[in-house]
Scaffold this motif. Structure first.
Motif, PDB file in Angstrom:
ATOM      1  N   UNK A 166       1.694  10.962   8.764  1.00 52.29           N
ATOM      2  CA  UNK A 166       2.329  10.861   8.032  1.00 52.29           C
ATOM      3  C   UNK A 166       2.600  10.981   6.173  1.00 52.29           C
ATOM      4  N   UNK A 167       1.614  10.363   5.983  1.00 50.66           N
ATOM      5  CA  UNK A 167       2.394  10.360   4.177  1.00 50.66           C
ATOM      6  C   UNK A 167       1.252  11.414   3.327  1.00 50.66           C
ATOM      7  N   UNK A 168       0.190  11.364   4.730  1.00 49.20           N
ATOM      8  CA  UNK A 168      -1.255  12.326   3.554  1.00 49.20           C
ATOM      9  C   UNK A 168      -0.476  13.655   3.801  1.00 49.20           C
ATOM     10  N   UNK A 169       0.042  14.463   4.814  1.00 48.04           N
ATOM     11  CA  UNK A 169       0.021  16.238   4.902  1.00 48.04           C
ATOM     12  C   UNK A 169       1.412  16.332   3.725  1.00 48.04           C
ATOM     13  N   UNK A 170       2.517  15.486   3.954  1.00 46.36           N
ATOM     14  CA  UNK A 170       3.945  15.856   2.840  1.00 46.36           C
ATOM     15  C   UNK A 170       3.018  15.898   1.551  1.00 46.36           C
ATOM     16  N   UNK A 171       1.926  14.928   1.803  1.00 56.45           N
ATOM     17  CA  UNK A 171       1.290  14.284  -0.360  1.00 56.45           C
ATOM     18  C   UNK A 171       0.624  15.759  -0.487  1.00 56.45           C
ATOM     19  N   UNK A 172      -0.313  16.032   0.568  1.00 56.00           N
ATOM     20  CA  UNK A 172      -0.035  17.563   0.194  1.00 56.00           C
ATOM     21  C   UNK A 172       0.394  18.837  -0.448  1.00 56.00           C
ATOM     22  N   UNK A 173       1.611  19.112   0.565  1.00 50.46           N
ATOM     23  CA  UNK A 173       2.743  20.253  -0.109  1.00 50.46           C
ATOM     24  C   UNK A 173       3.271  19.680  -0.995  1.00 50.46           C
ATOM     25  N   UNK A 174       3.599  18.055  -1.399  1.00 50.86           N
ATOM     26  CA  UNK A 174       4.199  17.931  -2.428  1.00 50.86           C
ATOM     27  C   UNK A 174       3.180  18.222  -3.529  1.00 50.86           C
ATOM     28  N   UNK A 197       1.087  -0.950   0.474  1.00 52.64           N
ATOM     29  CA  UNK A 197       0.183  -0.242  -0.276  1.00 52.64           C
ATOM     30  C   UNK A 197       1.073   0.800  -0.452  1.00 52.64           C
ATOM     31  N   UNK A 198       1.926   1.130   0.684  1.00 50.81           N
ATOM     32  CA  UNK A 198       2.751   2.240   0.845  1.00 50.81           C
ATOM     33  C   UNK A 198       3.254   2.714  -0.975  1.00 50.81           C
ATOM     34  N   UNK A 199       3.600   1.820  -1.461  1.00 53.64           N
ATOM     35  CA  UNK A 199       4.112   1.638  -2.326  1.00 53.64           C
ATOM     36  C   UNK A 199       2.952   2.629  -3.519  1.00 53.64           C
ATOM     37  N   UNK A 200       2.165   2.040  -3.550  1.00 46.97           N
ATOM     38  CA  UNK A 200       1.020   2.097  -4.202  1.00 46.97           C
ATOM     39  C   UNK A 200       0.543   3.966  -4.082  1.00 46.97           C
ATOM     40  N   UNK A 201       0.789   3.885  -3.061  1.00 51.51           N
ATOM     41  CA  UNK A 201       0.635   5.791  -2.273  1.00 51.51           C
ATOM     42  C   UNK A 201       2.036   6.258  -2.833  1.00 51.51           C
ATOM     43  N   UNK A 202       2.627   6.117  -2.473  1.00 50.75           N
ATOM     44  CA  UNK A 202       4.103   6.831  -3.005  1.00 50.75           C
ATOM     45  C   UNK A 202       3.832   6.272  -4.276  1.00 50.75           C
ATOM     46  N   UNK A 203       3.929   5.642  -4.829  1.00 51.46           N
ATOM     47  CA  UNK A 203       4.290   5.582  -6.892  1.00 51.46           C
ATOM     48  C   UNK A 203       3.819   6.379  -7.434  1.00 51.46           C
ATOM     49  N   UNK A 204       1.623   6.073  -7.113  1.00 56.86           N
ATOM     50  CA  UNK A 204       1.047   7.868  -7.499  1.00 56.86           C
ATOM     51  C   UNK A 204       1.614   9.000  -7.265  1.00 56.86           C
ATOM     52  N   UNK A 205       1.714   9.035  -6.091  1.00 61.00           N
ATOM     53  CA  UNK A 205       3.006  10.356  -6.026  1.00 61.00           C
ATOM     54  C   UNK A 205       3.736  11.433  -7.201  1.00 61.00           C
ATOM     55  N   UNK A 206       4.501   9.460  -7.290  1.00 62.93           N
ATOM     56  CA  UNK A 206       5.817   9.608  -7.998  1.00 62.93           C
ATOM     57  C   UNK A 206       5.056  10.254  -9.849  1.00 62.93           C
ATOM     58  N   UNK A 234       3.146  11.774 -10.719  1.00 61.59           N
ATOM     59  CA  UNK A 234       2.602  13.594 -10.784  1.00 61.59           C
ATOM     60  C   UNK A 234       4.103  14.357 -11.602  1.00 61.59           C
ATOM     61  N   UNK A 235       4.905  13.890 -11.108  1.00 60.38           N
ATOM     62  CA  UNK A 235       6.275  14.726 -11.443  1.00 60.38           C
ATOM     63  C   UNK A 235       7.625  13.723 -12.860  1.00 60.38           C
ATOM     64  N   UNK A 236       7.398  12.691 -12.455  1.00 65.71           N
ATOM     65  CA  UNK A 236       8.176  11.521 -12.932  1.00 65.71           C
ATOM     66  C   UNK A 236       7.961  11.484 -14.197  1.00 65.71           C
ATOM     67  N   UNK A 290      14.125  19.206  -5.374  1.00 66.70           N
ATOM     68  CA  UNK A 290      13.468  20.953  -5.400  1.00 66.70           C
ATOM     69  C   UNK A 290      12.022  20.671  -4.039  1.00 66.70           C
ATOM     70  N   UNK A 291      10.960  20.121  -4.752  1.00 68.09           N
ATOM     71  CA  UNK A 291       9.710  19.796  -4.384  1.00 68.09           C
ATOM     72  C   UNK A 291       9.695  19.453  -2.661  1.00 68.09           C
ATOM     73  N   UNK A 292       8.256  20.225  -2.129  1.00 61.67           N
ATOM     74  CA  UNK A 292       8.118  20.176  -0.353  1.00 61.67           C
ATOM     75  C   UNK A 292       7.735  18.880  -0.274  1.00 61.67           C
ATOM     76  N   UNK A 293       8.644  18.266   0.759  1.00 58.47           N
ATOM     77  CA  UNK A 293       9.142  16.443   0.760  1.00 58.47           C
ATOM     78  C   UNK A 293       8.843  15.551  -0.444  1.00 58.47           C
ATOM     79  N   UNK A 294       9.387  16.193  -1.350  1.00 56.05           N
ATOM     80  CA  UNK A 294       9.999  15.099  -2.428  1.00 56.05           C
ATOM     81  C   UNK A 294      10.458  13.834  -2.087  1.00 56.05           C
TER      82      UNK A 294
END
Lengths: 219, 182
Positions: free
Chosen positions: B50-58, A45-54, A56-58, A75-79
């Motif tokens: 922990x993931x959701x809040x940074x994700x909003x900024x991201x 689940x962590x991989x799915x969520x972070x992968x989808x977020x990546x 957005x920019x990759x 450069x991106x905040x919390x990237x």
């Protein structure tokens, strides 16, 4: 109010029964090694969520792949956090899925009636490796490039079909933009579709057949 | 899934776990089951946050970035500005979108009455974005798309434009004209 809504939904979906089947099922006396499957599921689940977020920019294109990864990381905040979780989560998932398999082997949990669960589990293990291999190329740096050279050359020594296999994997004789896009397509579409399907079957079988108890001496 | 009792059951799997109905011990407060369920819920919520809040900024990150690299853009020498009629001056700016930088050419009409105070007007018509040009005979900026005319100071003389031509803040430094806010 909440109970009323729950009743209304239960009348139409039977969710309480499903919830009890999934989360309140009876289990034998077991130990912490039985949490490895759930731990693997959690990292998935962590991989799915972070992968989808990546995504957005990759950009899976030779001129931009490294630049976009660098932009995400620096450069991106919390990237750095999102990419870091995906990077380390990948290693953690491989580690956990292997430990999960070791536990199943040691306790003989692959035996009747769980052979089919085992088969889907082996397929899931291979899928996890395929995720790792395709994802490794995507940052498009030297390490990614040469890891893919080595990995596809290992595929090349397959008897009879080796040369063809490598050419199909790379989309040509050499690593190119075609390799990058097909690895990306495999990593974000093909493999996740198969993974979710097989995870669904795997978990259904775990719930249907119940889990094994720890074997006793002499068994 | 509901009929798992009918599935092949391993002999070793007995009903050893606590039964669902077995929640009789909660007369001293919170039952063990409730405490565990609550703890799992809190941990799950903490991880999601922990993931959701940074994700909003991201996700919102690029919207907070400054897109134009330089604040003041150099147009050219003050001597190149004609005091009789507006002078079209060209400049390039760098526009940043994430890791990509593109250069963009744009033109500005610069007018001056006395050679020391300068007015910089956009050459983009405020109606639909066509480029205007200076027409000496009409003493105005003419837009070819819908025959709009702007006065020398940028105000609308005739036609459909809803507002005067956009103007930029100007400054002169070492004989060079700079504008701000492109």
């Amino acid at each position: 109010m909440a109970t009323k809504l729950g009743d209304w939904m239960d009348d139409r979906t039977g969710w309480r029964t499903h919830h009890a089947t999934i989360f309140l099922r009876k289990i034998p006396k077991i130990n912490w090694s039985y949490t490895l499957g759930s731990a693997t599921l959690f990292t998935m689940f962590i991989q799915i969520v972070t992968g989808i977020l990546l995504t957005l920019y990759y950009v899976p294109e030779p001129q931009q792949a490294y630049a976009s990864v660098s932009y995400i990381t620096n450069e991106l905040p919390f990237g750095w956090l999102i990419r870091g979780l995906h990077h380390w989560g990948a290693s953690a998932m491989v580690l956990l899925v292997v430990l999960h398999m070791v536990r199943v082997i040691i306790y003989g949990a692959y035996k009747y009636p769980r052979e089919f669960t085992w088969i889907t589990g082996v397929a899931l293990l291979l899928l996890t490796f395929a995720f790792g291999f395709t994802g490794y190329l995507l940052p498009w740096d030297q390490r990614a490039y040469w890891a893919t050279v080595v990995g596809t050359q290992i595929g090349e020594v397959t008897p009879v079909v080796g040369d063809t296999l490598r050419a199909v994997m790379l989309g040509g004789e050499e690593i190119s933009g075609l390799t990058l896009t097909r690895f990306y397509g495999a990593h974000v579409w093909v493999l996740p579709s198969l993974l979710l399907l097989l995870v669904g079957i795997h978990i259904f079988l775990v719930i249907r057949n119940g889990i094994t108890s720890v074997p006793k001496r002499g068994e | 899934m509901g009929d798992d009792a009918d599935g092949p059951v391993d002999e070793k799997v007995g009903p050893l776990g606590p039964s669902i109905e077995d929640e009789s011990s909660d007369d001293q407060g919170v039952s063990r089951r409730k405490l565990l369920a609550g703890s799992v819920g809190i941990m799950g919520g903490a991880i999601a946050a922990g993931i959701g809040v940074p994700a909003v900024f991201y996700v919102a990150g690029p919207s907070q970035e400054q897109q134009v690299a330089q604040e003041w853009v150099r147009l050219g020498s003050v001597t190149s500005v004609d005091s009789a009629e507006p002078t079209l001056m060209k400049a390039t700016i760098e526009r940043r979108a994430g890791y990509l930088t593109t250069t963009e050419e744009f033109s500005v009409f610069v007018t001056t009455e006395n050679g020391t105070d300068f007015v910089a007007l956009s050459n983009v018509c405020t109606h639909l974005g066509c480029r205007v040009r200076w027409v000496e005979e009409q003493s105005g900026f003419f837009c070819p798309c819908h025959n709009a005319v702007f006065n020398r100071d940028g105000s609308v003389a005739t036609g459909p434009p809803p507002r005067p031509l956009d103007s930029f803040e100007t400054k002169v430094e070492d004989g060079q004209i700079f504008i701000k806010g492109v």
